[in-house]
Design a protein around this motif. Sequence first.
Motif, PDB file in Angstrom:
ATOM      1  N   LEU A  51      -7.098   3.821  -0.416  1.00 25.12           N
ATOM      2  CA  LEU A  51      -6.552   3.515  -1.740  1.00 25.12           C
ATOM      3  C   LEU A  51      -7.575   3.806  -2.827  1.00 25.12           C
ATOM      4  CD1 LEU A  51      -3.952   2.382  -3.007  1.00 25.12           C
ATOM      5  CD2 LEU A  51      -5.028   0.145  -2.997  1.00 25.12           C
ATOM      6  N   SER A 103      -8.091   0.132   2.597  1.00 22.64           N
ATOM      7  CA  SER A 103      -8.750  -0.099   1.311  1.00 22.64           C
ATOM      8  C   SER A 103      -9.453   1.162   0.816  1.00 22.64           C
ATOM      9  CB  SER A 103      -9.761  -1.240   1.428  1.00 22.64           C
ATOM     10  OG  SER A 103      -9.117  -2.466   1.693  1.00 22.64           O
ATOM     11  N   ARG A 135       0.690   3.871  -3.010  1.00 30.27           N
ATOM     12  CA  ARG A 135       0.283   5.236  -2.662  1.00 30.27           C
ATOM     13  C   ARG A 135       1.312   6.253  -3.176  1.00 30.27           C
ATOM     14  NH1 ARG A 135      -0.094   4.379   2.343  1.00 30.27           N
ATOM     15  NH2 ARG A 135      -2.271   3.663   2.291  1.00 30.27           N
ATOM     16  N   TYR A 155       0.816  -1.212   0.000  1.00 31.85           N
ATOM     17  CA  TYR A 155       0.000   0.000   0.000  1.00 31.85           C
ATOM     18  C   TYR A 155       0.857   1.272   0.000  1.00 31.85           C
ATOM     19  CZ  TYR A 155      -4.702  -2.008   0.397  1.00 31.85           C
ATOM     20  OH  TYR A 155      -5.889  -2.645   0.137  1.00 31.85           O
TER      21      TYR A 155
END
Length: 609
Positions: A526, A523, A482, A478
């Motif tokens: 994102l 989640s 990101r 992540y």
Amino acid sequence: MESAEIQKIRQLLAAKDDTSRFVGLILLKTTLDSHASDLKHEQVATLWNSISPRFLDRLIRTGCRPASEQRKQSRDMLDVAVAVIYTFTKLLNDCAIDERFYARIPNLANAVLYSSEETTRRIVDIIHVLVQQPNGQAAGGAAYFAELDVSNWGALIEIAPQNETVFSIFYWAWVSGSTTISVETMKAKIDDALQLFISSFKGHRPMPLLDFITLIFDNLNPDLRPLNPLWLRPVAKLIQDMASSKQTEDGRRAYIHCAAALLAAYPEDAPGPLFSDDPRSLRPIAYLFVKMVQVDVLSTIHLLIPKVNTKEYPTLSRRIAAALDIMTSFVGFLITAADDVIVERGLTPDRILKLREDLVRSVSDVIEYLRDCWDGFLAGARGIESAQNSGKTIFEDPITPAAVRFVATWLRDDDGEALRTQAAGIIDLFNELYRMSLTSTDVPELRIPILAALEGILQTSDGREAFNDGDLLSRCLYPDLRAILTSYGTELTASDYIRGSAIAHTVHILMEYYENPHPHPGSMDLVELVAEYDVGRVKTPANVSDRFRLEFQTDVLELAVMLLDRLPHDTSQHRVKTTLQNVRSKVMGNWGVFKDESMIERVAELHLE
């Protein structure tokens, strides 16, 4: 020593007739041989500047005349001229940037075909000294040598089999001296010269040539690598021939390192010549080459840790790292050349089956090796001394990145559950290597290979359990995704977009097996990042980088839609879906620039209503 002697030498060197000059040169040689240590630097420089460069050139050219009645006299002139220049290169430290020295290189280089063995050695040593470029020096011997026509290099190349210092001359010139020459010109000259080197080594042992090629392509500016080199197949044949005959450890090192260097420099062009046989060949030498590399890995991998503190370990580890890189390329070659008729002539089904059995063993042994090294490193971190942690750490060893790439390539493309389950045992190592790449540029870039390995490992329950225990999603994937989504386009490379697509694919696999009724933390964050992502318009004509970026945008959009479907419904979802619909429209429009109907259809099928 009396100054009158030096004055006499200078007077003779200043004379207008060559006879007097030659007598002065002989006296100078005698003086230098006997009293060089008594001379001050200023005296040495003055004596050198007293010699006419044109006179030296005439003496050298005279010594290069074809055999005649005056051949001995001509050779004597050459010997004296070379001996004097040789001595001055030893006495004057700045000779590499002194044009009075390096401008003699063309005539000296041509003379090696006519000179005695001793004078030839001195000529090579002179040129070697003159091309050793001082740091930051834009001009000088190396640049001058690099600027010469290939025809001026020919004589040195011809004697390379008998004088390996020649290789060092070309190394310095090509690696350090080529900055003043256009890339295309230098690339063509290197290409032509390498073909000459190969021709000169016919009938000679090829090991020095292979070592030279390795050294060059490990250090040469990538922009100077010749395109579509004609010499690639002959070099591959030399490598195969060496591998298929009995070799010393040094010979094995030479052909393994050279093959690995060529595969790194020419990932598209080198696998074919190295891994396939000439249709006219009566022996399967390509198969034998691969087999010998495999044998080297299998017979050595278990010896590495006990030898980690020995003097031989650095050489051993570099060789095995190179062997693993060769095996990684071979696995990729097998996949892409599966239906190639020419390849099948050498790699018959029974041979491929045998190679596959050994590959499975190799992957298993390499995974075990990585696990042992990682355990040793962890023990050291806890203050427990062991053979593994007392020397070079796992992060500094060249075997580590090579081993990770090899294991990853196999795990991604082979669906054997046993190896994928075994590899779950090194996910904590992958975790640490990935995190290090996020925060440091001083470590090997292994994120894409690790993601490739995860594609296979996450197909197993042990792999998913280890992945979740290490929290790789929150700690590695992540944050990396990101960073890509929030970076400006100009800051990103094609590699970044490829890695971003691989992350999206890995998370997709994980979510397919995700059994927790609650969404994974992060989640929604994102999904919102994807919704806010500035897709931008693809301008015509579109390039390869544009396609990589668009593929990444498509992959993360698909991932966002999948994650959104798994999130609990609330009022914010309508806003996010509306924004994602706008992203989808832009992505579809960009695929229209590429006229890729399959991708347009793929994006259109994403349900956001």
